[in-house]
Design an enzyme around this catalytic site. Sequence first.
Site, short mmCIF file in Angstrom:
data_model
loop_
_atom_site.label_atom_id
_atom_site.label_comp_id
_atom_site.label_asym_id
_atom_site.label_seq_id
_atom_site.Cartn_x
_atom_site.Cartn_y
_atom_site.Cartn_z
N ASN A 224 0.85 -1.20 0.00
CA ASN A 224 0.00 0.00 0.00
C ASN A 224 0.88 1.24 0.00
O ASN A 224 2.10 1.14 -0.02
CB ASN A 224 -0.94 -0.03 1.21
N PHE B 279 -3.82 3.36 15.06
CA PHE B 279 -4.15 4.40 14.10
C PHE B 279 -5.31 3.90 13.24
O PHE B 279 -5.37 2.71 12.93
CB PHE B 279 -2.94 4.72 13.20
O1 C5P Z 1 -8.25 -2.71 11.39
P1 C5P Z 1 -7.41 -1.61 10.83
O2 C5P Z 1 -6.38 -2.11 9.87
O3 C5P Z 1 -8.15 -0.45 10.26
O4 C5P Z 1 -6.66 -1.04 12.12
C1 C5P Z 1 -5.62 -0.13 12.03
C2 C5P Z 1 -4.72 -0.26 13.23
O5 C5P Z 1 -4.43 -1.63 13.50
C3 C5P Z 1 -3.38 0.38 12.98
O6 C5P Z 1 -2.91 0.84 14.22
C4 C5P Z 1 -2.54 -0.77 12.45
O7 C5P Z 1 -1.16 -0.57 12.68
C5 C5P Z 1 -3.07 -1.94 13.25
N1 C5P Z 1 -3.06 -3.22 12.51
C6 C5P Z 1 -2.20 -4.23 12.91
N2 C5P Z 1 -2.21 -5.43 12.25
C7 C5P Z 1 -3.06 -5.65 11.24
C8 C5P Z 1 -3.94 -4.64 10.82
C9 C5P Z 1 -3.91 -3.42 11.48
O8 C5P Z 1 -1.40 -4.02 13.85
N3 C5P Z 1 -3.05 -6.82 10.62
#
Ligand code: C5P
Length: 408
Positions: free
Chosen positions: A208, A321
């Site tokens: 991304n 975040f």
């Molecule tokens: O669920 P979402 O991806 O929107 O959540 C975002 C937050 O969760 C961010 O802080 C991101 O760093 C963390 N995250 C994570 N592992 C994932 C997906 C998101 O630590 N697989």
Amino acid sequence: MRKNRRILVGVTGGIAAYKSPDLVRRLAERGADVRVVMTEAACEFITPLTLQAVSGHPVHRHLLDTDAESGMGHIELARWAELIVIAPATANFIARMVGGKADDLLATLVLASGAEIAVAPAMNLQMWQNEATRKNLDRLRERGVRVIGPAEGGQACGETGPGRMSEPDQIAQELLGDATPKLLADAHVVLTAGPTWEAIDPVRGITNHSSGKMGFALAEAARDFGARVTLVSGPVHLEAPAGVTRIDVISARDMLEAVEAHVGDADLFIGVAAVSDYRPVRSEGSKIKKNDEKMELGLVRNPDILRTVAAMDNPPFTVGFAAETDRIDENAKSKLEDKRIDMIVANDVGGEDGAFGNDHNRATVHHPGGAIPLERHDKYGLSVRILEIAASLWRGESAGLTADPDAS
Ligand code: C5P
């Protein structure tokens, strides 16, 4: 932190003037209000327009400029400044300071101001070692002028030795470092930053647009707050801030492994990485050929790093975040509850102020006790405010939290 410290940066005519815009930027990102004065010789090395752009204010150059005198004239400027830093300070300018000259705008300001004065000398090593220069600097020190550097190393003239201007980050740290409260002294902060790369085959992958800038800015601010910082970063083109332990990873699973290896004694965990939610079911060992008209790519869910950390037996204070394009605050709040984290920073990734790759951003911090809107700042400024809130909540001082003082 003491904000908006009024700093006047004086730029004199040496090759190190190319570092002055970086110094202005670093002072500004530490909360200073910066104005720039250039000597005529400085304009031979760098344009006033560059310094105007980074300081956000017109650059002052002439002593007798009717336009400028009707705006902020030289006496006003001398009174306005709380700190004057001459960077670079050439041997000639230092000699002029010693002689108390008032033959151009910068020399006049130095003479007319009651502000604290610092110089960051930059010159050829013979000039630096010359007794005349050494004595001049002794005279300035006797008058209370602070001398920063110079550093040793390769010089523009081809020689190696002392005389290079100190690095802008170091000068900014020396000038304003003391102003940073050590809100996270002795704390261990672990952060994730950047994107992840989920390989489809040896040359292709799912990733991304995350630049890593927000996570790296938070790591730098956490370091400035006195924390020991571990930064687990996906593939980005950024240099880690000095003093921060950086661990490079590629995929989400690598990232989780690195986090689990370091989070055991962490006090705060901040998940800034844009972790890929899915990865290919399998990664091919050799490049996939385009044999068919259609191709299906099977994906499986990646582990949620933030959720995993928050679910640990004795978890650190967890900050997430939420990069959203719509219903930003609503989505952030439900993520705060769903992932069982302590605080979430919601930002808009759509629109002109979108978070990805930008140097500026605005956000809202949600925590179980409420929401705090943060005004638009550069990512370091935003990091300082996010960490101030995180440090208060972590210490259980939520009662004192109010809106960002800069928010209108
Ligand atoms: O669920 P979402 O991806 O929107 O959540 C975002 C937050 O969760 C961010 O802080 C991101 O760093 C963390 N995250 C994570 N592992 C994932 C997906 C998101 O630590 N697989």
